[in-house]
Write a protein that holds these residues in place. Sequence first.
Motif, PDB file in Angstrom:
ATOM      1  N   SER A   1       0.816  -1.213   0.000  1.00 14.39           N
ATOM      2  CA  SER A   1       0.000   0.000   0.000  1.00 14.39           C
ATOM      3  C   SER A   1       0.850   1.264   0.000  1.00 14.39           C
ATOM      4  CB  SER A   1      -0.939   0.005   1.210  1.00 14.39           C
ATOM      5  OG  SER A   1      -0.217   0.177   2.423  1.00 14.39           O
ATOM      6  N   GLU A   2       2.080   1.173   0.510  1.00 15.45           N
ATOM      7  CA  GLU A   2       2.993   2.320   0.521  1.00 15.45           C
ATOM      8  C   GLU A   2       3.748   2.468  -0.792  1.00 15.45           C
ATOM      9  OE1 GLU A   2       3.485   4.713   2.665  1.00 15.45           O
ATOM     10  OE2 GLU A   2       2.321   4.034   4.393  1.00 15.45           O
ATOM     11  N   GLY A   3       3.424   1.611  -1.764  1.00 16.48           N
ATOM     12  CA  GLY A   3       4.041   1.721  -3.080  1.00 16.48           C
ATOM     13  C   GLY A   3       5.380   1.029  -3.215  1.00 16.48           C
ATOM     14  N   VAL A   4       5.740   0.185  -2.249  1.00 16.63           N
ATOM     15  CA  VAL A   4       7.022  -0.529  -2.313  1.00 16.63           C
ATOM     16  C   VAL A   4       6.933  -1.633  -3.357  1.00 16.63           C
ATOM     17  CG1 VAL A   4       8.620  -2.014  -1.033  1.00 16.63           C
ATOM     18  CG2 VAL A   4       7.620   0.005   0.073  1.00 16.63           C
ATOM     19  N   ARG A   5       7.899  -1.672  -4.245  1.00 21.04           N
ATOM     20  CA  ARG A   5       7.950  -2.707  -5.273  1.00 21.04           C
ATOM     21  C   ARG A   5       9.221  -3.538  -5.179  1.00 21.04           C
ATOM     22  NH1 ARG A   5       3.648  -1.926  -4.742  1.00 21.04           N
ATOM     23  NH2 ARG A   5       2.065  -1.032  -6.132  1.00 21.04           N
ATOM     24  N   HIS A   6      10.167  -3.112  -4.339  1.00 22.24           N
ATOM     25  CA  HIS A   6      11.418  -3.840  -4.185  1.00 22.24           C
ATOM     26  C   HIS A   6      11.808  -3.886  -2.715  1.00 22.24           C
ATOM     27  CE1 HIS A   6      11.563  -2.196  -8.317  1.00 22.24           C
ATOM     28  NE2 HIS A   6      12.180  -3.314  -8.611  1.00 22.24           N
ATOM     29  N   ILE A   7      12.301  -5.029  -2.285  1.00 22.08           N
ATOM     30  CA  ILE A   7      12.957  -5.164  -0.989  1.00 22.08           C
ATOM     31  C   ILE A   7      14.415  -5.482  -1.268  1.00 22.08           C
ATOM     32  CG2 ILE A   7      13.162  -6.564   1.102  1.00 22.08           C
ATOM     33  CD1 ILE A   7      10.154  -7.015   0.994  1.00 22.08           C
ATOM     34  N   PHE A   8      15.320  -4.688  -0.698  1.00 24.61           N
ATOM     35  CA  PHE A   8      16.747  -4.895  -0.889  1.00 24.61           C
ATOM     36  C   PHE A   8      17.295  -5.608   0.344  1.00 24.61           C
ATOM     37  CE2 PHE A   8      15.438  -1.239  -3.323  1.00 24.61           C
ATOM     38  CZ  PHE A   8      16.047  -1.438  -4.554  1.00 24.61           C
TER      39      PHE A   8
ATOM     40  N   GLY B   1      20.472   4.165  -3.474  1.00 23.03           N
ATOM     41  CA  GLY B   1      20.399   4.588  -4.869  1.00 23.03           C
ATOM     42  C   GLY B   1      18.978   4.564  -5.401  1.00 23.03           C
ATOM     43  N   TYR B   2      18.236   3.531  -5.030  1.00 17.31           N
ATOM     44  CA  TYR B   2      16.841   3.434  -5.483  1.00 17.31           C
ATOM     45  C   TYR B   2      16.022   4.613  -4.966  1.00 17.31           C
ATOM     46  CZ  TYR B   2      12.095   1.704  -6.088  1.00 17.31           C
ATOM     47  OH  TYR B   2      10.771   1.594  -6.437  1.00 17.31           O
ATOM     48  N   ALA B   3      16.144   4.910  -3.675  1.00 17.05           N
ATOM     49  CA  ALA B   3      15.350   5.997  -3.092  1.00 17.05           C
ATOM     50  C   ALA B   3      15.682   7.332  -3.741  1.00 17.05           C
ATOM     51  CB  ALA B   3      15.583   6.059  -1.582  1.00 17.05           C
ATOM     52  N   GLN B   4      16.966   7.570  -4.029  1.00 16.48           N
ATOM     53  CA  GLN B   4      17.347   8.832  -4.655  1.00 16.48           C
ATOM     54  C   GLN B   4      16.824   8.940  -6.079  1.00 16.48           C
ATOM     55  OE1 GLN B   4      21.304  10.398  -4.093  1.00 16.48           O
ATOM     56  NE2 GLN B   4      21.696   9.073  -2.352  1.00 16.48           N
ATOM     57  N   ALA B   5      16.878   7.833  -6.820  1.00 18.57           N
ATOM     58  CA  ALA B   5      16.433   7.868  -8.213  1.00 18.57           C
ATOM     59  C   ALA B   5      14.915   7.893  -8.324  1.00 18.57           C
ATOM     60  CB  ALA B   5      16.987   6.659  -8.970  1.00 18.57           C
ATOM     61  N   ALA B   6      14.247   7.057  -7.525  1.00 19.90           N
ATOM     62  CA  ALA B   6      12.784   6.961  -7.600  1.00 19.90           C
ATOM     63  C   ALA B   6      12.094   8.105  -6.867  1.00 19.90           C
ATOM     64  CB  ALA B   6      12.320   5.625  -7.022  1.00 19.90           C
ATOM     65  N   ARG B   7      12.845   8.797  -6.006  1.00 24.28           N
ATOM     66  CA  ARG B   7      12.338   9.939  -5.253  1.00 24.28           C
ATOM     67  C   ARG B   7      11.211   9.525  -4.319  1.00 24.28           C
ATOM     68  NH1 ARG B   7      14.817  13.998  -7.750  1.00 24.28           N
ATOM     69  NH2 ARG B   7      13.602  15.682  -6.849  1.00 24.28           N
ATOM     70  N   ARG B   8      11.408   8.346  -3.691  1.00 24.87           N
ATOM     71  CA  ARG B   8      10.482   7.877  -2.669  1.00 24.87           C
ATOM     72  C   ARG B   8      11.239   6.928  -1.737  1.00 24.87           C
ATOM     73  NH1 ARG B   8       8.225   5.363  -7.391  1.00 24.87           N
ATOM     74  NH2 ARG B   8       8.696   3.135  -7.504  1.00 24.87           N
ATOM     75  N   PRO B   9      10.707   6.665  -0.543  1.00 27.41           N
ATOM     76  CA  PRO B   9      11.442   5.813   0.398  1.00 27.41           C
ATOM     77  C   PRO B   9      11.669   4.407  -0.143  1.00 27.41           C
ATOM     78  CG  PRO B   9       9.727   7.036   1.547  1.00 27.41           C
ATOM     79  CD  PRO B   9       9.495   7.260   0.074  1.00 27.41           C
ATOM     80  N   ALA B  10      12.795   3.833   0.249  1.00 29.07           N
ATOM     81  CA  ALA B  10      13.123   2.452  -0.098  1.00 29.07           C
ATOM     82  C   ALA B  10      13.128   1.610   1.167  1.00 29.07           C
ATOM     83  CB  ALA B  10      14.479   2.380  -0.791  1.00 29.07           C
ATOM     84  N   PHE B  11      12.940   0.293   0.978  1.00 28.71           N
ATOM     85  CA  PHE B  11      12.841  -0.642   2.100  1.00 28.71           C
ATOM     86  C   PHE B  11      13.993  -1.633   2.006  1.00 28.71           C
ATOM     87  CE2 PHE B  11      11.339  -4.454   4.268  1.00 28.71           C
ATOM     88  CZ  PHE B  11      10.722  -3.939   5.404  1.00 28.71           C
ATOM     89  N   VAL B  12      14.729  -1.777   3.098  1.00 28.22           N
ATOM     90  CA  VAL B  12      15.875  -2.685   3.122  1.00 28.22           C
ATOM     91  C   VAL B  12      15.762  -3.606   4.326  1.00 28.22           C
ATOM     92  CG1 VAL B  12      17.310  -0.989   4.342  1.00 28.22           C
ATOM     93  CG2 VAL B  12      18.402  -2.824   3.056  1.00 28.22           C
TER      94      VAL B  12
END
Length: 561
Positions: free
Chosen positions: A23-30, A67-78
């Motif tokens: 729901s938060e728009g996450v499409r990748h888990i690193f 890198g993902y968060a900076q490029a996609a301009r949204r939070p990333a999940f690791v």
Amino acid sequence: MIATVDALAPRRGAALLLEVLRSEGVRHIFGNPGTTELPLIDALTETPDIAYVLALQEASAVAMADGYAQAARRPAFVNLHTAGGLGHGFGNLINAHVSGTPLVVTAGQQDSRHAITDPLLFGDLVAIADPVVKWAREVTNADQLAILLRRAFHDCGAAPSGPVFLSLPMDVMDAMTAAPAGEVSTIDHRAVAGSLTILADRLAGIAPGRLALIAGDEIDSSDASAQAVALADALGAPVYGSSWPAHIPFPTAHPLWAGNLPTKANEIAEILGAYDAVFALGGKSLITVLYTEGSAVPPGTRVFQLSADVRDLGRTYTTELSMVGDIRASLDVLLPLLAERLRPRADAYAALRARAAGARAERRAKLAAAADAAFADPVIAPLVAAREVARAVGHDTAIVDEAPATLVHLRTFLDSPNTHQYAAMRGGVLGWGMPASVGYSLGLDRAPVVCVVGDGAALYSPQALWTAAHEDLPITFVVINNAEYNILKRFMKSQDHYASVRANRFIAMDLVDPRIDFPALAASMGVPARRVTAAGDIAPAIEAGIRSGRPNLVEVVVQAT
């Protein structure tokens, strides 16, 4: 209709976590999994719309998410593995912390039911993470997952942005819960600064040509490049980039772009001393690396600041006026106020813009002549390598830069209208560039990326090559190889009192006996590679790599110190 807790079917904590992520728009888990992460890995089997991006070491996982968060301009999940994995990722967590990258960082924790017995891999994850995150907490009950995850996504992106941390015990992730996932909240963080009328009066009162602008990284995160250009044009003011930037948020092809500031306080002061006032857009724009005497802001220079991060306003240098506010929203209000005040001297500002265009053309001609003069050197000069990389990459392809030997030169040669092209390691911890480029490509929907990395830096996270091949990402890794720790050796050679200089012996500075075989290293991880030793072959090799649409590596052998 809003579902009640009683109406929801119980599911495992890991499944609830994935509901929130979706729901938060996450499409990748690193991540890189261990035993404590297996409940999450198992739940992903039934969640095909969220991809697990496998890094072979946790430092790489964190940098990929960055890198993902900076490029996609949204939070990333690791997702990291217990205390050891969090420790492995710590260096790149420092980078993310300094850069203000919005990350939701999690780590699996031992089953809390036997924590009292000090089981293997158990540690105080909250205390370990605390120095480099906005906040850290351990989830103690599966019913808490949704609220704490929503809070993490909210807080990592709120100014000052940066990583947050959640510890996820194995039993919590396996526990059954009927708690609702909740819904995404809409929060508008774009506050307009106060005192903008006062600022407009003071900026308009500065004599034309006596004001400099500093374009900080916050312009990029605020998506305010167009507003920054409009401000510079209105004032005819030269625009300097941060001394140690994560991005270049002003078009390098613009006549008023004056380049990035140096990293020594005395050299910064020499530049700023030519002006009566500076207006810094964003915080932490005057980062210094090596100590020199004196302040980066010379006495008598008036300082104005605008940032969403109140911590940096007036922190180091006395300011005449500092304002808290989102840069884009605030400039949208400031620009009309300024326009009416600048109108009486419009001709003077137009003359400054024309003069800047001529000065820029002259600077670039001298730069090109210097590169041309060194083009035929028997071993490629770093200046030439940087020019050829910039020429091959062009305006559209993203650049991730972690090559100290060419970094300053490459920024100087950039000549692009693109304000989202360039990314660098602001935290200063090596091992970021190669994995960050993997995240960057994914964040740009698998667009091509050129990663320029030094030979020393490349050896901190070479595992990223495998992930690039595994994901079949169009990344061209350009390894600038001088077979030495160039920055360290250059500094030592500048210290006449060092015994190393007198003996001409520099311990632990050279990567020789044996030299690293980067094409062989790349091939071992499924990435085709070639070595370039002639300047004329650099651009064709990089252009071919970009055209291939596949991961590839180009080693460029350059002069040592």
